[in-house]
Scaffold this motif. Structure first.
Motif, mmCIF file in Angstrom:
data_model
loop_
_atom_site.group_PDB
_atom_site.id
_atom_site.type_symbol
_atom_site.label_atom_id
_atom_site.label_comp_id
_atom_site.label_asym_id
_atom_site.label_seq_id
_atom_site.Cartn_x
_atom_site.Cartn_y
_atom_site.Cartn_z
ATOM 1 N N LYS A 274 17.924 36.745 28.613
ATOM 2 C CA LYS A 274 18.616 35.579 28.055
ATOM 3 C C LYS A 274 17.638 34.606 27.405
ATOM 4 O O LYS A 274 17.986 33.899 26.450
ATOM 5 C CB LYS A 274 19.397 34.871 29.170
ATOM 6 N N ARG B 250 22.443 32.233 42.677
ATOM 7 C CA ARG B 250 21.904 33.553 43.002
ATOM 8 C C ARG B 250 21.447 33.628 44.453
ATOM 9 O O ARG B 250 21.716 34.599 45.164
ATOM 10 C CB ARG B 250 20.716 33.849 42.076
ATOM 11 N N TYR C 194 21.122 28.249 38.326
ATOM 12 C CA TYR C 194 21.112 29.702 38.507
ATOM 13 C C TYR C 194 20.427 30.091 39.811
ATOM 14 O O TYR C 194 20.921 30.935 40.562
ATOM 15 C CB TYR C 194 20.399 30.369 37.325
ATOM 16 N N ARG D 180 17.764 38.983 34.088
ATOM 17 C CA ARG D 180 18.268 37.806 33.370
ATOM 18 C C ARG D 180 17.250 37.241 32.381
ATOM 19 O O ARG D 180 17.602 36.406 31.535
ATOM 20 C CB ARG D 180 18.656 36.732 34.387
#
Length: 484
Positions: free
Chosen positions: A193, A147, A143, A190
Motif C-alpha cells: 500500500k 491488527r 492499523y 500491507r
C-alpha cells in the motif's frame, strides 16, 4: 497526513491495553498448567533468542523509525529508504540463523529441547518481515491497533485449545511467537500500500549508507538489552528454571504496566523527530514538557500500586506456588517510574536530537551495574539478587541521563503538579493497603484495590485542579455539547 499525538497515543494505549489484557487472561492459566519450571525454560530460551534478534536487527528498528519519520513527506525518498533498510535487515537475519544453528549443535541446555528453541527462533524472522518501524514512522497506529487485537484474539483461542499440561511447552512457545509477532506477516503484505517498486530503481539503492548510523543505535540497543535479557540468561545458567520462573512471574505485571508509559514514547519519537527535522523548537519544547508531566502522572501511581498490590497480584495471577515472586515484584516496582523518565529523556529528546552517544553511555553505565551485581548476588540470593541488580541498573541509567544530558533537555524536572501526583499516590496506597486487609476472596480484593486506587487518585488530582484532569474533562464536555 499524521494524526494528532493524542489520537495516536489513545490508539497505541489501546494496543498496549490489549497486550496487558490478554496476558492477564493467559498467564494465570499458564502458571497453573506449565508451572514455574516450564515457564522458566521457555523464558530462558526466549532470552537467548532475544539476544540473537538484537544482533540480527543491529539497531535497525529504532533507527528506521526516525529515518522514516524524517522523510515521510516525500514518497520516493521514503520508498527508497524503506527498501534499503528492509534489505539490510534481511541480510542480517540470515546471519542470525547461522547463530541459531551453532547454538543448537553446541549448547547442552538448548539441546534438552531443540524443537522449542527453534520455534521461539521464529521471532527473528517475524521481527524482520514485520517492518513495525515503518508503520510507527508514518504514524499508522490505527492499523497497528486493529491488527494487534485480531491476532491476539486468535492466539488466545489457540492457547486454550492446545496447551493442556506441562508436556505442551512447544505449543506454548508457538503462542508466545505468534501471539506477539504473528501480525507481522500482515505487516509485510500491507507494505504494498505504501511502497511502490516503480519509485525505486534497484541500481539507485544504497544500503551501505545505513550501516554506520545503525551501528551507533546498535551499541545503544545492546547495552540496554544487558539488563533486559541478561538477567534471565544469567539466572538460568547460575541457578535453574525454577528461579527463572519466579523472576518471570515477578516481572510479568511490571512489564505490562511499563507498556502504558512506553506507549507515549512510541508515539512521541517519530513526532519529535519530525519537529526537529523541521526546526520547530518551540512546539518541540511544549510537547516534551507535556509528555514528561503526563508520564509522571501515570508512572508514580502505577509504581506505588504495584508495590502495594504485589501479594494479591501474585495470588490471583500465579497461585500460591509463586509466593516467592512477591518480594521480587516489590523490589522492581520503582522501575516503572525510572523507565518512564528515561524514555522521555532518551527516546523522546536525546535520540531524536542525534545525541545517541549520551543515551548509549548512560545505558552502558546501567549495564555495568547490572552485570556486576548479577554476578555477585545471584550465587547467594538467586532471583532476589537479580531483582536488586535490575532495579539498580535502571536507577543508574536514569540518573546518569539526567546529569549527562541536562543541557540538551528543555524540561522543568520538578513542579508543583509533580508533588500532587506523589501525594495522590500515597493516599491511593492507604486505600489499597486497607482493602488488602479485608478477608474476602483474592480476586475480589484485587478488583477493589484497582477501582478504589484509581478513583482515590483521580479525585485527589481533581481536588487540586490538575491540568491534565481538567483538560480531559473539558474535552469530554465539549464533545458532549457538540453531540447534543
Amino acid at each position: 497526513m499524521a494524526q494528532s499525538v493524542k489520537v495516536n497515543y489513545i490508539l497505541n494505549l489501546i494496543n498496549t491495553g490489549t497486550q496487558m489484557f490478554f496476558p492477564l487472561l493467559t498467564f494465570p492459566y499458564v502458571c497453573r498448567v506449565i508451572e514455574a519450571d516450564g515457564i522458566g525454560q521457555v523464558n530462558f530460551f526466549n532470552s537467548i533468542v532475544s539476544y540473537i534478534t538484537i544482533f540480527s536487527c543491529l539497531g535497525i528498528p529504532m533507527y528506521a523509525i526516525r529515518e522514516i519519520a524524517r522523510v515521510r513527506n516525500d514518497a520516493v525518498i521514503m520508498n527508497r529508504t524503506a527498501i534499503e533498510i528492509l534489505l539490510l535487515h534481511l541480510m542480517l537475519t540470515f546471519a542470525g540463523y547461522f547463530i541459531v544453528g551453532f547454538l543448537c549443535l553446541t549448547v547442552p541446555q538448548i539441546q534438552v529441547n531443540i524443537s522449542l528453541f527453534l520455534v521461539l527462533s521464529l521471532t527473528i524472522l517475524f521481527t524482520t518481515i514485520g517492518c513495525e518501524w515503518f508503520y510507527q514512522g508514518i504514524e499508522d497506529f490505527k492499523y497497528i491497533t486493529i491488527r494487534g487485537f485480531v491476532v491476539k484474539t486468535i492466539s488466545l483461542i489457540l492457547l486454550f485449545l492446545f496447551v493442556k499440561d506441562k508436556t505442551d511447552l512447544i505449543y506454548y512457545g508457538c503462542y508466545m511467537v505468534f501471539g506477539v509477532l504473528g501480525g507481522n506477516i500482515f505487516n509485510f503484505l500491507r507494505l504494498r500500500k505504501y511502497i511502490h517498486l516503480e519509485n525505486n530503481l534497484f541500481s539507485n539503492l544504497n544500503i551501505k549508507r545505513h550501516v554506520k548510523p545503525v551501528l551507533k543505535v546498535f551499541s545503544f540497543t545492546i547495552v540496554t538489552s544487558i539488563y533486559l535479557q541478561l538477567n534471565t540468561v544469567l539466572l538460568g545458567f547460575f541457578k535453574d528454571s525454577l528461579a527463572v520462573g519466579y523472576f518471570t512471574a515477578a516481572t510479568k505485571v511490571m512489564q505490562m504496566l511499563l507498556g502504558m508509559t512506553s506507549s507515549l514514547g512510541a508515539v512521541m519519537m517519530p513526532r519529535t523527530s519530525n519537529l526537529i527535522a523541521e526546526d520547530n523548537d518551540n512546539d518541540f519544547r511544549i510537547l516534551i514538557q507535556k509528555s514528561y508531566d503526563f508520564s509522571l502522572a501515570l508512572a508514580i501511581p502505577l509504581t506505588v500500586g504495584l508495590f502495594c498490590c504485589a501479594p494479591v497480584i501474585i495470588s490471583v495471577l500465579c497461585g500460591e506456588n509463586f509466593n516467592n515472586s512477591i518480594l521480587p515484584m516489590q523490589i522492581i516496582s520503582p522501575i516503572i517510574l525510572m523507565v518512564a523518565v528515561s524514555n522521555v529523556l532518551g527516546l523522546q529528546v536525546l535520540y531524536p536530537k542525534g545525541k545517541i552517544n549520551i543515551v548509549t553511555l548512560c545505558c552502558g553505565i546501567g549495564a555495568v551495574f547490572d552485570l556486576l551485581l548479577n554476578i555477585i548476588l545471584i550465587p547467594f540470593f538467586s532471583y532476589i539478587g537479580t531483582s536488586v541488580a535490575y532495579l539498580v541498573a535502571e536507577i543508574s541509567t536514569t540518573v546518569s541521563m539526567l546529569y549527562l544530558g541536562k543541557k540538551y533537555i528543555p524540561l522543568i524536572y520538578i513542579k508543583k503538579t509533580h508533588v500532587v501526583y506523589l501525594l495522590g499516590s500515597l493516599f491511593m496506597a492507604f486505600a489499597i493497603l486497607f482493602i488488602g486487609n479485608i478477608h474476602i476472596e483474592s480476586t475480589i480484593i484485587l478488583l477493589l484495590q484497582g477501582f478504589c486506587g484509581f478513583f482515590v487518585y483521580f479525585f485527589f488530582l481533581l481536588l487540586f485542579k490538575d491540568d491534565i484532569i481538567f483538560h480531559f474533562l473539558l474535552r469530554i464536555k465539549e464533545k458532549m455539547r457538540l453531540g447534543l
